[in-house]
Motif scaffolding. Structure first.
Motif: not given
Length: 510
Positions: A444-468
């Motif tokens: 667990s971490d206290s970081g920036i978190g992940i938007p709920t609608d993006e959780l299903a995609n985070i295990f895809d290859r080369f997937y990044r939430l945003d360029s920043s």
């Protein structure tokens, strides 16, 4: 991967084919129902035409010429006349008797007895006529009135058309059954019970009865009318079982054909999906071969660059900050490139199922604690507190190198995406389930978190939430996909819960 995709495509193609099959079968079924209704309507029309063409008669309605002479005397009269007409008829009868007397003589030749004279009958007839006239004048006046003599219902001549029906029943005005036609008493009794629910003159209706099998009959109830007088009613029953059996058999054929069609649709869908994927699979395999070869070929020059950089770093004096900065930059970018090549090579081997796995009995508690220690210096640089909750002695049978890589990816991400002065918690424990005890690793971490609608995609290859994020933390979106591959290859599962700006928790069950 492609096997799963082919199965999904098979499901889609099969659903399309089944939809077409359902639409076709439904159309055929509606067509059969309409045809069945048309046949029933035709039977009803024929039944009504037959009934309307039938004529109820009794003996006086039959031509006397068609009957034998011996039966003419037994024909029941249809009308009874009263008044002067009766007297005239009797006078005519007397004249006929006189003529017979003149021709035949006084004695009867056959019997050899004196014939009866007409004098006495004349007196009796005259008296009868007077009484009739008197009676007629007293009751009806001088005018002649015709009185209808109605026969009994059981004496009626049954129309021949009724014999064309399977069953019929004739009732008098008191609803007493006087005549019937029946080949099966059980069926007849059931039909009679059904006919009680039908009104006279209504459109014939279909009734179902049960014998050795299901039977269907058209029932029509009609009144018996003669000279505008109701003498009772009759019920006819026409067998239309064949019409319904035909529909039932066709429905069975449709059901069987639908089942067969579904099976064929699955096979056709699978073949279509396989053919559709062939060019994709060829392209993907070519890409995988290229990545594997390129990664393998890049490892050697990257290793040389790393070695050369480290050599230069040792040769350059610490006072030359500019030169040392350039060497440090080269070294860091080479390390990133080396990590990318290593990840690409791992995924290529994973897709080709050529990863060398050496599973053994190991202590997960020690393995996780060791990986945590590797990243503590990065956490210290960002003032991040790392808390370890390690249950000692948790044993597991797996590949030590691959599991260490998966845990390292998760710990590295937790520290990367946690802001300064944040916190990371690393925990391992045994969890009792219904079937067995499993080891659960929670990071667990206290970081920036992940938007709920993006959780299903985070295990895809080369997937990044945003360029920043990519610019800030580095990486190429391959870490989580690799971690998932390793954990699932060990028969485990990985889950994630996250709330934006609060933190993220990864749970691994092994």
């Amino acid at each position: 991967m492609f096997r799963r995709l082919q199965l999904k495509m098979t499901v889609y193609y099969t659903l399309i084919l089944i939809g077409i099959l359902v639409a076709t079968n439904l159309s055929v079924y509606l067509l059969m129902v309409n045809y069945n209704n048309y046949q029933i309507a035709s039977e009803i029309k024929f039944m009504l035409e037959s009934i309307e063409s039938s004529e109820w008669l009794y003996e006086t309605d039959t031509d006397a010429d068609d009957l034998p002479e011996a039966d003419e005397a037994s024909i029941r009269p249809m009308f009874l006349s009263s008044g002067d007409e009766t007297s005239n008829d009797k006078d005519d009868d007397e004249d006929d008797d006189d003529e017979k007397e003149d021709d035949d003589g006084k004695y009867d030749d056959d019997l050899d007895v004196p014939k009866q004279t007409d004098s006495e009958p004349e007196i009796e007839t005259s008296t009868a006529i007077d009484e009739t006239q008197t009676s007629g004048e007293d009751e009806s006046g001088p005018e002649s009135i015709e009185q209808l003599i109605l026969p009994k219902t059981e004496d009626l001549l049954i129309p021949k058309i009724l014999d064309s029906f399977s069953f019929y029943a004739i009732y008098d005005n008191q609803d007493h059954l006087v005549r019937r036609k029946s080949d099966n008493e059980d069926v007849f009794n059931q039909l009679v019970d059904k006919s009680m629910l039908i009104k006279e003159g209504d459109t014939p209706s279909v009734a179902e009865v049960r014998s050795e099998r299901e039977l269907y009959y058209l029932i029509a109830k009609m009144p018996i009318i003669i000279q505008n007088q109701r003498l009772g009613h009759y019920v006819v029953f026409k067998d239309v079982t064949l019409v319904f059996e035909t529909l039932r058999n066709l429905v069975k054929i449709l059901i069987y054909s639908f089942i067969a069609g579904v099976i064929v649709s699955v096979g056709i869908g699978y073949l279509i999906a396989g053919r559709s994927l062939k060019p994709i699979i060829r392209a993907y395999e070519s890409k995988q071969v290229f990545l594997a070869n390129a990664s393998h070929e890049l490892k050697t020059p990257l290793s040389i660059i790393m070695l050369s950089t480290e050599t230069l770093e040792g040769e350059v004096d610490e006072s030359k900050t500019f030169e040392r900065g350039i060497i440090t930059g080269i070294k860091e970018e080479t390390m990133k490139m080396n990590e990318l090549v290593r990840n690409l090579l791992f995924l290529a081997r994973s897709d080709n199922h050529t990863i060398a796995s050496a599973k053994e009995e190991l202590d997960l508690s020690v393995l996780l604690s060791g990986e945590s220690d590797k990243f503590k210096r990065f956490a210290t640089a960002k003032a991040i507190a790392v808390e370890e909750i390690i249950t000692p002695g948790i044993r597991y049978h797996g590949d030590k190198r691959l599991l260490a890589q998966a845990f390292g990816i998760l710990i590295d991400n937790a520290i990367k995406y946690t802001k300064e002065h944040g916190q990371v918690v690393i925990k391992i424990e045994n969890v009792q389930s219904v079937k067995h005890v499993s080891a659960r690793v929670t990071i667990s971490d206290s970081g920036i978190g992940i938007p709920t609608d993006e959780l299903a995609n985070i295990f895809d290859r080369f997937y990044r939430l945003d360029s920043s994020r990519s610019k800030e933390t580095g990486g190429h979106g391959l870490g989580l996909s690799i971690a998932k591959e390793i954990i699932e290859d060990h028969g485990g599962s990985i889950r994630v819960n996250s709330i934006e700006n609060i933190g993220t928790t990864f749970m691994v069950d092994l």
